[in-house]
Write a protein that holds these residues in place. Structure first.
Motif, PDB file in Angstrom:
ATOM      1  N   ASN A 243       0.806  -1.223   0.000  1.00 43.15           N
ATOM      2  CA  ASN A 243       0.000   0.000   0.000  1.00 43.15           C
ATOM      3  C   ASN A 243       0.845   1.283   0.000  1.00 43.15           C
ATOM      4  OD1 ASN A 243       0.820  -0.226   2.661  1.00 43.15           O
ATOM      5  ND2 ASN A 243      -1.177   0.267   3.536  1.00 43.15           N
ATOM      6  N   ASP A 244       2.191   1.141  -0.056  1.00 45.13           N
ATOM      7  CA  ASP A 244       3.090   2.297  -0.172  1.00 45.13           C
ATOM      8  C   ASP A 244       3.447   2.614  -1.625  1.00 45.13           C
ATOM      9  OD1 ASP A 244       3.413   2.698   2.635  1.00 45.13           O
ATOM     10  OD2 ASP A 244       4.901   1.088   2.694  1.00 45.13           O
ATOM     11  N   ILE A 245       3.015   1.779  -2.550  1.00 39.95           N
ATOM     12  CA  ILE A 245       3.479   1.922  -3.945  1.00 39.95           C
ATOM     13  C   ILE A 245       3.144   3.291  -4.528  1.00 39.95           C
ATOM     14  CG2 ILE A 245       3.110   1.065  -6.302  1.00 39.95           C
ATOM     15  CD1 ILE A 245       3.216  -1.767  -5.095  1.00 39.95           C
ATOM     16  N   ASP A 246       1.940   3.790  -4.303  1.00 37.63           N
ATOM     17  CA  ASP A 246       1.592   5.107  -4.861  1.00 37.63           C
ATOM     18  C   ASP A 246       2.475   6.207  -4.274  1.00 37.63           C
ATOM     19  OD1 ASP A 246      -0.348   4.115  -6.595  1.00 37.63           O
ATOM     20  OD2 ASP A 246      -1.957   4.339  -5.106  1.00 37.63           O
TER      21      ASP A 246
ATOM     22  N   ASP B  40       0.551   6.333   9.613  1.00 40.40           N
ATOM     23  CA  ASP B  40       1.198   5.261   8.857  1.00 40.40           C
ATOM     24  C   ASP B  40       1.106   5.496   7.345  1.00 40.40           C
ATOM     25  OD1 ASP B  40       2.614   2.925   8.513  1.00 40.40           O
ATOM     26  OD2 ASP B  40       0.823   1.671   8.512  1.00 40.40           O
ATOM     27  N   ARG B  41       1.759   6.580   6.887  1.00 41.12           N
ATOM     28  CA  ARG B  41       1.810   6.880   5.458  1.00 41.12           C
ATOM     29  C   ARG B  41       3.226   7.286   5.087  1.00 41.12           C
ATOM     30  NH1 ARG B  41      -1.964  10.414   1.497  1.00 41.12           N
ATOM     31  NH2 ARG B  41      -0.850   9.727  -0.368  1.00 41.12           N
ATOM     32  N   LEU B  42       3.764   6.689   4.035  1.00 37.48           N
ATOM     33  CA  LEU B  42       5.135   6.931   3.612  1.00 37.48           C
ATOM     34  C   LEU B  42       5.340   8.397   3.222  1.00 37.48           C
ATOM     35  CD1 LEU B  42       7.291   4.684   1.402  1.00 37.48           C
ATOM     36  CD2 LEU B  42       7.018   7.068   0.735  1.00 37.48           C
ATOM     37  N   ILE B  43       6.348   9.014   3.845  1.00 34.37           N
ATOM     38  CA  ILE B  43       6.739  10.388   3.491  1.00 34.37           C
ATOM     39  C   ILE B  43       8.148  10.413   2.913  1.00 34.37           C
ATOM     40  CG2 ILE B  43       5.196  11.439   5.188  1.00 34.37           C
ATOM     41  CD1 ILE B  43       7.814  12.042   6.864  1.00 34.37           C
TER      42      ILE B  43
ATOM     43  N   ALA C 142       7.784   1.654  -9.174  1.00 34.17           N
ATOM     44  CA  ALA C 142       7.625   1.557  -7.718  1.00 34.17           C
ATOM     45  C   ALA C 142       7.341   0.119  -7.316  1.00 34.17           C
ATOM     46  CB  ALA C 142       6.508   2.481  -7.249  1.00 34.17           C
ATOM     47  N   GLU C 143       6.554  -0.573  -8.111  1.00 34.04           N
ATOM     48  CA  GLU C 143       6.279  -1.983  -7.827  1.00 34.04           C
ATOM     49  C   GLU C 143       7.561  -2.797  -7.891  1.00 34.04           C
ATOM     50  OE1 GLU C 143       3.363  -2.790 -10.829  1.00 34.04           O
ATOM     51  OE2 GLU C 143       1.734  -1.839  -9.690  1.00 34.04           O
TER      52      GLU C 143
END
Length: 184
Positions: free
Chosen positions: A18-21, A74-77, A47-48
């Motif tokens: 779920n971090d790919i985007d 919990d979101r990639l920055i 990214a994948e």
């Protein structure tokens, strides 16, 4: 896979599907990749592929690339990386990248501190290297604050965006890092 590293304001955790985007948003931004060793991504599949590479190389112990998230969000920055890990000779390379909206807040310094601590205490490494674009003054200042020393400049190391880029090579030894941890 590899441990979660927590700091005062951040959590560095293994990246997930779920971090790919967010990974794509990070590495498709030319403001990020102008000081990175690859051009801005143009396809989500890149990214994948990175995520698959992270999982495969973490299993072999060659690469540890964490998702940087704010504590409690919990979101990639950004990402924080120990790459080219050589357990026999006990060295690796360090890297980090943050979304532009999260730069200038000390997060890269906090993440780098967690990586350095983990490299020397968790992985028992002896040396951490860094390869940065010579004009990246912010990254150089950050690394120097931890005691990294300039070892040299490699000319025309990367061909990106139609031109050659040099590399500034820096390093930090475990003994130098430990000496800085001890009160004088």
């Amino acid at each position: 896979m590899f441990p979660v590293l927590n700091t005062e304001r951040l959590s560095l955790r293994p990246p997930r599907a779920n971090d790919i985007d967010d990974l794509f948003a990070l590495f498709s931004d030319p403001r990020i990749t102008e000081v990175w060793s690859h051009e801005a991504w143009t396809e989500r599949a890149q990214a994948e592929s990175l995520l698959q590479n992270i999982v495969a190389k973490a299993q072999s112990g060659e690469l540890f690339q964490w998702a940087i998230t704010l504590a409690g969000v919990d979101r990639l920055i950004g990402t924080a990386t120990l790459s080219a890990v050589d357990h026999r000779h006990r060295h690796c390379m360090i890297g980090y990248a943050l979304m532009p909206s999260h730069q200038g807040k000390g997060y890269a310094r906090e993440a780098a501190g967690a990586l350095i601590r983990h490299a020397f205490t968790g992985l028992q490494l002896h040396r951490i290297g860094a390869d940065l674009e010579p004009d990246n003054a912010g990254s150089r200042k950050l690394l120097e604050a931890f005691g990294f020393q300039v070892e040299g400049r490699l000319r025309d190391t990367y061909w990106l965006n139609g031109r050659w880029y040099d590399s500034l090579i820096m390093s930090l030894l475990e003994s130098d890092w430990r000496a800085r941890q001890s009160p004088a």
